[in-house]
Design a protein around this motif. Structure first.
Motif, short mmCIF file in Angstrom:
data_model
loop_
_atom_site.label_atom_id
_atom_site.label_comp_id
_atom_site.label_asym_id
_atom_site.label_seq_id
_atom_site.Cartn_x
_atom_site.Cartn_y
_atom_site.Cartn_z
N GLU A 43 0.85 -1.18 0.00
CA GLU A 43 0.00 0.00 0.00
C GLU A 43 0.89 1.24 0.00
OE1 GLU A 43 -3.48 2.14 2.70
OE2 GLU A 43 -3.11 -0.02 2.89
N VAL A 70 -3.37 3.21 -2.43
CA VAL A 70 -3.68 2.13 -3.37
C VAL A 70 -2.66 1.00 -3.20
CG1 VAL A 70 -3.90 1.51 -5.81
CG2 VAL A 70 -4.67 3.76 -5.01
N LYS A 71 -3.18 -0.23 -3.16
CA LYS A 71 -2.30 -1.39 -3.08
C LYS A 71 -1.88 -1.81 -4.49
CE LYS A 71 -3.80 -3.48 1.27
NZ LYS A 71 -4.32 -4.72 1.92
N ARG A 72 -0.59 -2.04 -4.66
CA ARG A 72 -0.09 -2.42 -5.97
C ARG A 72 0.83 -3.64 -5.85
NH1 ARG A 72 0.59 3.20 -5.94
NH2 ARG A 72 -0.79 4.32 -7.38
#
Length: 241
Positions: free
Chosen positions: A25, A30-32
């Protein structure tokens, strides 16, 4: 010892730099997906680490610079692999003998074909990611980078494969969520050990009481930090999800 532990971290970059490791995160919430090299970058930024060997630093920077090309090439490879799988699936489904089979059995046969091909696609993608950076670094025009990468790729560690409790062979790639954090922690621990020795050496050469007190406090802080990192070694595991 510090250089050896540092080299172990670089080894994982060379061998598995573009492999998926976990989700992270970021500041935007946003988690990528995060690759090995991105994870190392984040850890180094967070801990204030830097490679001491010039060749290690060059390898790391080349790995970071290759990320944009990797992600672009990965999307192309995924599309091609899926297209090939779809074509193969269609061909295999046409060969299924529909006579004497119930709709349920035909549906199961089709599902089995698709599941098997999906696994094959995932393996191709994983192999593509595993080999991507290794190939680039082993053919790099920089002699130091190329030679070091070739040496690392050719190495065979005893722990590269272990047998799980079920008897299957588990490779390093499948254990990266444990091996990479451990390598980073061992590197940090080696840095603390080196710093402790340097401060201890300075203490023997200083006669001023104020300087001695300052060095003693610094030494105490280093021992405390090393104690904390020692507790993490072998226990920290990255959650891949």
């Amino acid at each position: 010892r510090r250089l050896r532990q540092e080299r172990n971290v670089v080894y994982y970059i060379v061998k598995f730099g573009m492999c998926y490791l976990c989700e992270t995160e970021y500041d935007d919430g946003v988690k990528r997906p995060t690759t090995v090299v991105e994870f190392v970058y984040n850890e180094m930024e967070g801990r204030g680490l830097a490679f001491s060997a010039p060749t290690h630093e060059k390898i790391f920077r080349k790995a970071i610079d290759a990320l944009a090309a990797y992600y672009a090439d990965l999307e192309t490879f995924k599309a091609d692999a899926q297209a090939q799988a779809d074509k193969q699936c269609e061909a295999e489904l046409e060969k299924i003998d529909t006579l004497g089979h119930s709709p349920d059995s035909l549906q199961k046969a089709e599902a089995d074909v698709r599941a098997r091909l999906d696994v094959a696609v995932m393996k191709k993608i994983a192999d593509f990611s595993t080999n991507y950076l290794e190939k680039r670094l082993c053919s790099d025009p920089d002699d130091d980078v190329r030679t070091t990468a070739l040496e690392m790729v050719g190495e065979r560690y005893q722990l590269s494969k272990i047998h799980s409790q079920y008897g299957s062979v588990v490779g390093e790639r499948d254990r990266l969520t444990t091996l990479l954090p451990e390598a980073l922690d061992n590197w940090v621990n080696a840095i603390y050990e080196e710093q402790i020795k340097q401060v201890q050496k300075q203490l023997k050469q200083v006669a001023d009481p104020d300087q001695q007190q300052r060095l003693l406090q610094e030494l105490q802080d280093l021992f405390a930090q090393r104690s904390q990192i020692a507790k993490l070694i072998g226990e920290r595991v990255v959650n891949p999800n």
